[in-house]
Design an enzyme around this catalytic site. Structure first.
Site, PDB file in Angstrom:
ATOM      1  N   ASP A  30      37.363 -59.528  45.032  1.00 14.21           N
ATOM      2  CA  ASP A  30      37.899 -58.552  44.090  1.00 14.21           C
ATOM      3  C   ASP A  30      38.934 -57.642  44.728  1.00 14.21           C
ATOM      4  O   ASP A  30      38.657 -56.472  44.978  1.00 14.21           O
ATOM      5  CB  ASP A  30      36.739 -57.711  43.535  1.00 14.21           C
ATOM      6  CG  ASP A  30      37.141 -56.922  42.311  1.00 14.21           C
ATOM      7  OD1 ASP A  30      38.230 -57.167  41.796  1.00 14.21           O
ATOM      8  OD2 ASP A  30      36.357 -56.056  41.884  1.00 14.21           O
ATOM      9  N   GLU A  80      30.627 -59.307  34.228  1.00 17.89           N
ATOM     10  CA  GLU A  80      30.273 -57.887  34.329  1.00 17.89           C
ATOM     11  C   GLU A  80      29.806 -57.331  32.986  1.00 17.89           C
ATOM     12  O   GLU A  80      30.334 -56.344  32.476  1.00 17.89           O
ATOM     13  CB  GLU A  80      31.451 -57.089  34.885  1.00 17.89           C
ATOM     14  CG  GLU A  80      31.839 -57.548  36.275  1.00 17.89           C
ATOM     15  CD  GLU A  80      32.919 -56.706  36.940  1.00 17.89           C
ATOM     16  OE1 GLU A  80      33.765 -56.154  36.226  1.00 17.89           O
ATOM     17  OE2 GLU A  80      32.891 -56.601  38.181  1.00 17.89           O
ATOM     18  N   GLU A 128      43.161 -50.039  43.461  1.00 22.52           N
ATOM     19  CA  GLU A 128      41.733 -49.732  43.401  1.00 22.52           C
ATOM     20  C   GLU A 128      41.073 -49.700  44.782  1.00 22.52           C
ATOM     21  O   GLU A 128      40.359 -48.753  45.117  1.00 22.52           O
ATOM     22  CB  GLU A 128      41.030 -50.768  42.514  1.00 22.52           C
ATOM     23  CG  GLU A 128      39.536 -50.580  42.448  1.00 22.52           C
ATOM     24  CD  GLU A 128      38.858 -51.576  41.494  1.00 22.52           C
ATOM     25  OE1 GLU A 128      39.547 -52.390  40.864  1.00 22.52           O
ATOM     26  OE2 GLU A 128      37.626 -51.517  41.400  1.00 22.52           O
TER      27      GLU A 128
HETATM   28  C1  BDP Z   1      37.125 -54.868  39.252  1.00 21.36           C
HETATM   29  C2  BDP Z   1      37.101 -53.488  38.709  1.00 21.36           C
HETATM   30  C3  BDP Z   1      36.575 -53.393  37.311  1.00 21.36           C
HETATM   31  C4  BDP Z   1      37.243 -54.430  36.442  1.00 21.36           C
HETATM   32  C5  BDP Z   1      37.025 -55.787  37.038  1.00 21.36           C
HETATM   33  C6  BDP Z   1      37.773 -56.886  36.320  1.00 21.36           C
HETATM   34  O1  BDP Z   1      36.325 -52.694  39.570  1.00 21.36           O
HETATM   35  O2  BDP Z   1      36.814 -52.095  36.860  1.00 21.36           O
HETATM   36  O3  BDP Z   1      36.775 -54.382  35.146  1.00 21.36           O
HETATM   37  O4  BDP Z   1      37.521 -55.825  38.351  1.00 21.36           O
HETATM   38  O5  BDP Z   1      38.733 -57.384  36.890  1.00 21.36           O
HETATM   39  O6  BDP Z   1      38.105 -54.870  40.240  1.00 21.36           O
HETATM   40  O7  BDP Z   1      37.417 -57.279  35.231  1.00 21.36           O
END
Ligand code: BDP
Length: 677
Positions: free
Chosen positions: A363, A284, A391
């Site tokens: 996720d 990301e 989340e």
């Molecule tokens: C996702 C989240 C994000 C996190 C990412 C992570 O939306 O904010 O940075 O995972 O785990 O669930 O790095």
């Protein structure tokens, strides 16, 4: 009244048999000055005096604490060789001496004494007899860690309970009282490690590794140390560039390696028992070794080498996937990514690297299969990552007790080494004989007075710690402990709240995205329904609904091939549309709306039914809670009632949006003739 004390409320015990039993203790006998043991002494006297409503000090017996051979005669007399050798590093033994009535807590380490004391306090505060204790407990998992996603400006990524208790205004908080209370909560549930900053490490947090911040980080480490908890930092892979003045972060560049070695020395000079680094790299948009055509083994080993002389470890996250994919390309499957990236690297990681793998391949959705990467790397240390912060499960506005979900994951049979290869045996290190392993989870706390926003969400934090200590505990046992310790022991209250917690995950799943397909949430903040919010985007999060059907074909035969990452029976089960369990059907298969599930219902009718029922069940939660008015503090009762009312209303929005969407896509009426918009 506020929930601040959480499960360490130590409710006053009403006069009766138990008070007589508990009030026999006239003092705590402890000869060791170690700060962790002193934390234990303090907690014990605080707990007992709160429960009895008076200072400990009038009875005929004592509670003795200490490490074996640590100078406390009562401890040494109480436990024979057999017991001592059965108690591992952080474990403990507790016994009641029948002649004197003394309770003795013994351990081989100071942390063990602390855990033993918290265990004893749990017995008191859940009103159990202590007349004939004969307990030996050892933690099943070595690392029992919490990950804060806190930023230096005081915000919390995916935080739903206020601001950070660690940081404000780009500094580490001056007054660490609240951090100390957090350390107590964590230790009392059995946790022993924490990373205090977000895995997305930005410019400011990168500076934690500099002398501007290290003394403050050391202050925080000191607080956690007195509760047996090791401090870790999330680090920016590009630190040598951003704070080191180097022109590269290439893991094979000697200057980069030297930079990290010097850095590690500085960190350990400030914090001698520092745990290590947690790293999100090439994920990301975070930097990582890919920039230099190196892989994750190169990247993590470089850090591991720097930490090794001090016993430090590198926890390297496997949440690696292409977040800029072309959604028109049907063959790219995010679910495959972690396995595809990491499995080929098995055997290349240093022994002080642990790979941290999310429980599912996507996720933290309300329903996902278990990640096939866990257990698939025989010669690599692995730990599992859960998400306590809700989340995708209602953001602490909806009730969702997650322990049943985690239990399913932990009990999952992977066949990694044939039968008996459950996830819990992989993450405790026993299956592959790993030296390092364990649990990590993203915290759900902030500076809201009750820590977790929704008071009942505390059960997730508590439950996580308890499961990390012992994954054999049942979700019910854990919930019941939490209720009794937090809200008191009124039997009606216990049974009502227990049933609310135990049904809450299935209720939430019922009115949100169906049959494992996931992702029907609003982009970015991820709260509330949005049927196509992630359908035509770069994140790899698709459900492929059209007028004929829905679901992602992840079979080997005709789909992305993800199902083939599973071993043995699991592959057969998921590959076949007939055998695939209903709750994951749309994760693995694209089917027509008229496909008949094992339940006997068609997919479309299942969607309608679960969404109508989900709303009714959410409404029942409000009624159940209302029946508890008067059995707890008014403020606490009102607070939860408000959240449940919001949930019930919001569940309707979910129902209507999901049902309408599928009605319009499929054109199929509800067989029960209910109104769909
Ligand atoms: C996702 C989240 C994000 C996190 C990412 C992570 O939306 O904010 O940075 O995972 O785990 O669930 O790095």
């Amino acid at each position: 009244q506020t929930g601040y004390q959480a499960w360490l409320e130590y409710h006053r015990i009403t006069p009766g048999e138990l008070v007589e039993q508990y009030a026999v203790y006239s003092g705590i006998v402890c000869t060791e000055k170690d700060e962790v043991i002193q934390s234990a002494v303090l907690e014990l006297s605080r707990g007992i005096s709160k429960m009895l409503g008076k200072e400990i000090g009038e009875g005929r017996a004592v509670i003795a604490l200490g490490t074996f051979g640590g100078g406390n005669e009562l401890v040494d007399r109480a436990f024979g060789e057999e017991t001592r050798s059965a108690v591992v590093h952080e474990g403990f033994a507790i016994t009641t001496d029948q002649a004197s009535g003394n309770i003795v807590v013994g351990a081989s380490s100071a942390s063990g004494v602390l855990y033993g004391v918290f265990h004893l306090l749990r017995l008191f505060s859940t009103h159990q007899s202590v007349k004939a204790l004969d307990v030996i407990e050892n933690p099943v998992n070595m690392l029992r860690m919490i990950n804060q996603w806190d930023n230096i400006d005081g915000s919390i990524e995916r935080g739903y309970a206020g601001k950070s208790i660690f940081f404000e205004n780009n500094r580490i908080t001056e007054d660490l009282t609240r951090v100390r209370d957090y350390a107590r909560l964590l230790a009392s549930s059995g946790l022993n490690a924490i990373s205090i900053n977000n895995v997305n490490v930005h410019q400011w947090e990168t500076k934690f590794l500099t002398e501007e911040y290290l003394p403050d980080v050391a202050r925080v480490a000191g607080v956690f140390r007195s509760y047996g908890i090791k401090l870790f930092l999330s680090v920016n892979y590009a630190s040598p560039l951003e704070i080191g003045g180097l022109s590269t972060a290439d893991p094979l560049d000697p200057a980069v390696r030297e930079w990290w070695r010097v850095k590690a020395a500085e960190v350990y000079a400030a914090i001698p028992d520092f745990g290590g680094f947690l790293v999100k790299a090439d994920s990301e948009n975070r930097p990582g070794p890919f920039t230099y055509d190196r892989d994750h083994a190169d990247g993590s080993n470089m850090l591991a080498e720097a930490l090794k002389p001090y016993g430090g470890i590198v926890i390297w996250r496997c949440f690696v996937y292409n977040c800029k994919q072309d959604w028109r390309d049907r063959a790219t499957d995010r679910a495959r990514a972690a396995y595809d990236h990491f499995k080929p690297l098995d055997g290349r990681f240093m022994d002080n690297v642990i790979l941290q793998v999310k429980n599912g391949p996507m996720d933290f959705q309300v329903r996902e299969p278990v990640s096939p990467l866990i257990g698939a790397m025989e010669t690599t240390n692995q730990m599992i990552e859960f998400q306590i912060t809700q989340e995708y499960t209602g953001q602490q506005r909806h009730l969702c007790y997650l322990v049943p979900q985690w239990k399913e994951v932990l009990d999952f049979e992977t066949y990694a080494k044939g039968e008996g290869s459950s996830i819990k045996r992989i993450v405790d290190g026993s299956l592959h004989g790993n030296r390092l392993s364990g649990f990590a989870a993203v915290s759900n706390i902030g500076n809201d007075v009750n820590w977790t926003g929704h008071l009942l969400a505390q059960a997730n934090l508590y439950g996580y710690g308890r499961l990390a200590w012992n994954p054999e505990l049942s979700a019910e046992e854990i919930a019941e402990e939490w209720i009794r310790m937090t809200l008191g022991g009124d039997e009606k209250l216990v049974s009502v709240v227990l049933s609310m917690l135990m049904h809450s995950w299935s209720i939430y799943e019922a009115y949100t995205s169906p049959l494992g397909v996931g992702w029907m949430v609003n982009p970015d903040h991820h709260y509330g329904p949005n049927v196509d919010g992630y359908e035509y985007s770069k994140w790899g999060t698709y459900h492929f609904a059209d007028c004929h059907g829905i679901g992602v074909d992840r079979t080997k035969a005709t789909g992305t091939g993800y199902a083939a990452q599973y071993k043995g029976n699991n592959y057969d089960t998921y590959e076949s549309v007939e055998n695939c369990p209903d709750e994951l059907l749309l994760f693995f298969h694209h089917v027509p709306y008229t496909h008949v599930l094992h339940s006997g219902q068609t997919v479309i009718q299942h969607i309608y039914n679960t969404h109508f029922e989900g709303v009714e069940r959410a409404e029942q939660l409000t009624a159940k809670w209302a029946s508890l008015e008067g059995s707890m503090g008014e403020l606490v009762h009102m607070h939860v009632a408000d959240r449940l009312a919001e949930q019930a209303a919001h569940a309707k929005e979910w129902r209507d949006m999901i049902n309408t969407y599928f009605f319009r896509k499929s054109g199929i009426e509800d067989a029960m003739g209910r109104k769909i918009y």
